[in-house]
Design a protein around this motif. Structure first.
Motif, short mmCIF file in Angstrom:
data_model
loop_
_atom_site.label_atom_id
_atom_site.label_comp_id
_atom_site.label_asym_id
_atom_site.label_seq_id
_atom_site.Cartn_x
_atom_site.Cartn_y
_atom_site.Cartn_z
N ASP A 255 -3.21 0.76 4.86
CA ASP A 255 -4.06 -0.37 4.41
C ASP A 255 -3.53 -1.49 4.46
O ASP A 255 -2.09 -1.99 3.91
N GLU B 159 -2.41 -5.09 -3.48
CA GLU B 159 -1.72 -4.88 -2.09
C GLU B 159 -1.32 -5.71 -1.15
O GLU B 159 -2.38 -6.17 -0.42
N CYS C 52 0.78 -1.02 -0.19
CA CYS C 52 -0.08 -0.11 -0.14
C CYS C 52 0.82 1.57 0.25
O CYS C 52 0.58 2.20 -0.59
N HIS D 248 -9.21 -1.61 -0.93
CA HIS D 248 -9.50 -0.71 -1.24
C HIS D 248 -10.91 -0.47 -0.65
O HIS D 248 -11.58 -2.22 0.06
N LYS E 104 -11.07 -2.76 2.62
CA LYS E 104 -9.63 -3.03 3.20
C LYS E 104 -9.12 -3.81 4.07
O LYS E 104 -8.72 -3.99 5.05
N LYS F 152 1.05 9.40 0.30
CA LYS F 152 -0.56 8.93 0.37
C LYS F 152 -1.23 9.91 0.61
O LYS F 152 -0.91 11.20 1.20
N PRO F 153 -2.83 10.03 0.29
CA PRO F 153 -3.51 10.99 0.24
C PRO F 153 -4.35 9.98 1.75
O PRO F 153 -4.55 9.19 2.09
N ARG F 154 -4.56 11.29 2.51
CA ARG F 154 -4.92 10.76 3.41
C ARG F 154 -6.93 11.41 3.61
O ARG F 154 -6.76 12.81 3.31
N THR F 155 -7.43 10.51 4.24
CA THR F 155 -8.76 11.59 4.21
C THR F 155 -8.81 12.68 5.19
O THR F 155 -9.86 12.91 5.02
N THR F 156 -8.53 12.73 6.74
CA THR F 156 -8.30 13.57 6.77
C THR F 156 -6.80 14.04 7.43
O THR F 156 -5.61 14.27 6.60
N ARG G 154 -9.29 10.36 -3.95
CA ARG G 154 -9.04 11.80 -3.01
C ARG G 154 -9.32 12.71 -4.73
O ARG G 154 -9.14 14.00 -3.25
O1 E4P Z 1 -4.38 3.34 0.50
C1 E4P Z 1 -4.42 4.34 2.13
C2 E4P Z 1 -5.43 4.93 1.79
O2 E4P Z 1 -6.95 3.63 1.98
C3 E4P Z 1 -5.52 5.73 1.96
O3 E4P Z 1 -3.86 6.67 1.27
C4 E4P Z 1 -6.44 6.83 2.64
O4 E4P Z 1 -6.03 6.48 3.97
P1 E4P Z 1 -6.89 6.38 5.55
O5 E4P Z 1 -8.21 7.27 5.42
O6 E4P Z 1 -6.58 6.06 6.19
O7 E4P Z 1 -6.92 8.83 5.24
#
Ligand code: E4P
Ligand code: PEP
Length: 368
Positions: A343, A320, A78, A286, A291, A114-118, A182
């Motif tokens: 992940d 992954e 991942c 994903h 996940k 890595k794009p993060r949700t927050t 995202r």
């Molecule tokens: O692939 C990795 C994650 O799914 C993605 O970067 C978002 O991660 P998060 O929701 O833990 O921030």
């Protein structure tokens, strides 16, 4: 006021640059980076690796267009947090890729951004120490070194592109790229994709919307003019000619999975309506796996069954996978070697079996 970041010895702050203190009020510092040209000179791609990158990009294109009846498999961790473990993984994957090459074109997933949700760790380039020290120049060097090392195993590499300027430092090594769920709707990322030299996949949105990925492909195929940097690191107006090979990646969404034959058919209908090639990648992880690495293996097997049944629409899969199954917190002390800090990933043994199964599915499709 201008500041020469190449010669600036110390970081500057926003207010250093703005005596009237009306902008950059939330900027803590600007830290100089080497220019892309400097890093490429320090760590050159070289002739043999360039040949591998060019050849594998052509193979990926041919598979996506249907000229080559093999599958593309983008497989790997991942995220890379430990270059030694990633290289050990590459050394396991390379001979398997060679053995299956008649049926599957294997590209190692080597994800540094890595794009993060927050919020959360944003990858090895952003924070190579995994400790919020954010030594980005080191991150770029470590990332580029690993990319060259992976190419030396004979494997092509795939990356997600997230920071608009980071590709200047690494994209010459990359044979396949992704724009993530995202950012698939972001104009900046579509512009970026329009100038990248390798086929680029657009994930469907996190809500499951596939049309935004189709729109991303339509946008990336066009030429754009936008703000960027040139290889010397100077701000520049960038004009692109468009990426000829954008494609959709189905990764599921908040509403559920989208790897089944009906979901693939629905996505293909959107592609056809947009005048785009009717072939796509399916991400077994994903939201398609919730996940869960255990579920991911089942999804990959179901995809293999679709292919063996003759599906021509699924041209590529994403898996992954790392040395050790599952995932761990990035704060674990000590970290488990070879296990994901983002992940959950399938372990190596499961991955090898799944790649063998995919190759068998391709042979079954060919024999129909
Ligand atoms: O692939 C990795 C994650 O799914 C993605 O970067 C978002 O991660 P998060 O929701 O833990 O921030
Ligand atoms: C972040 C990723 O995926 P997605 O954009 O689909 O969430 C990924 O592939 O690492």
């Amino acid at each position: 006021m201008t500041v020469d970041l190449d010669t600036a010895a110390e970081p500057t702050t926003g207010t250093d640059l703005d005596p009237a203190h009306t902008s950059d009020l939330n900027i803590a510092e600007f830290r100089p980076l080497p220019s892309p040209a400097e890093l490429l000179t320090e760590l050159p791609l070289g002739h043999d690796r360039a040949e591998l990158v060019t050849r594998s990009r052509d193979e990926v294109r041919a598979i996506l267009s249907g000229l080559d009846d093999r599958m593309l498999a983008v497989v790997g961790p991942c995220s890379v947090h430990d270059p030694s473990a990633a290289l050990e993984y590459a050394r396991l994957l390379a001979p398997v890729a060679e053995r299956l090459r008649e049926d599957v074109c294997v590209v190692m997933r080597v994800y540094f951004e890595k794009p993060r949700t927050t919020v959360g760790w944003k990858g090895l380039i952003n924070d190579p120490g995994l400790d919020e020290s954010y030594d980005v120049p080191r991150g770029l060097r470590v990332a580029r070194t690993l990319l060259l090392d992976v190419l030396d195993t004979g494997l092509p590499v795939g990356c997600e592109f997230l920071e608009p300027t980071s590709p200047q430092y690494i994209a010459d090594t990359v044979s396949w790229g992704a724009i993530g769920a995202r950012t698939t709707e972001s104009q900046v990322h579509r512009e970026l994709a329009s100038g990248l030299s390798m086929p680029i996949g657009f994930k469907n949105g996190t809500d499951g919307n596939v049309q935004v990925a189709v729109d991303g492909c339509g946008s990336a195929r066009a030429g754009h003019v936008f703000f960027g940097t040139d290889p010397s690191g100077l701000s520049a107006v960038v004009r692109t000619t468009g990426n000829p090979d954008p494609h959709v990646i189905l990764r599921g969404g908040r509403g559920g999975t989208n790897y089944g034959p009906e979901d693939v058919a629905a996505a293909v209908a959107l592609l056809e309506k947009a005048g785009l090639p009717a072939r796509l990648m399916v991400d077994a992880s994903h939201a398609n796996s919730g996940k869960s690495h255990v579920r991911q293996a089942e999804v990959a097997r179901e995809l293999g069954a679709q292919i063996a049944d003759g599906s021509e629409s699924v041209a590529a899969v994403m898996l992954e996978s790392f040395l050790v199954a599952g995932n761990q917190s990035i704060d674990a002390q000590p970290l488990t070697y070879g296990q994901s800090v983002t992940d959950a990933c399938m372990d190596w043994a499961t991955t090898e079996t799944l790649l063998e199964d995919l190759a068998a599915a391709v042979r079954a499709r060919r024999a129909r």
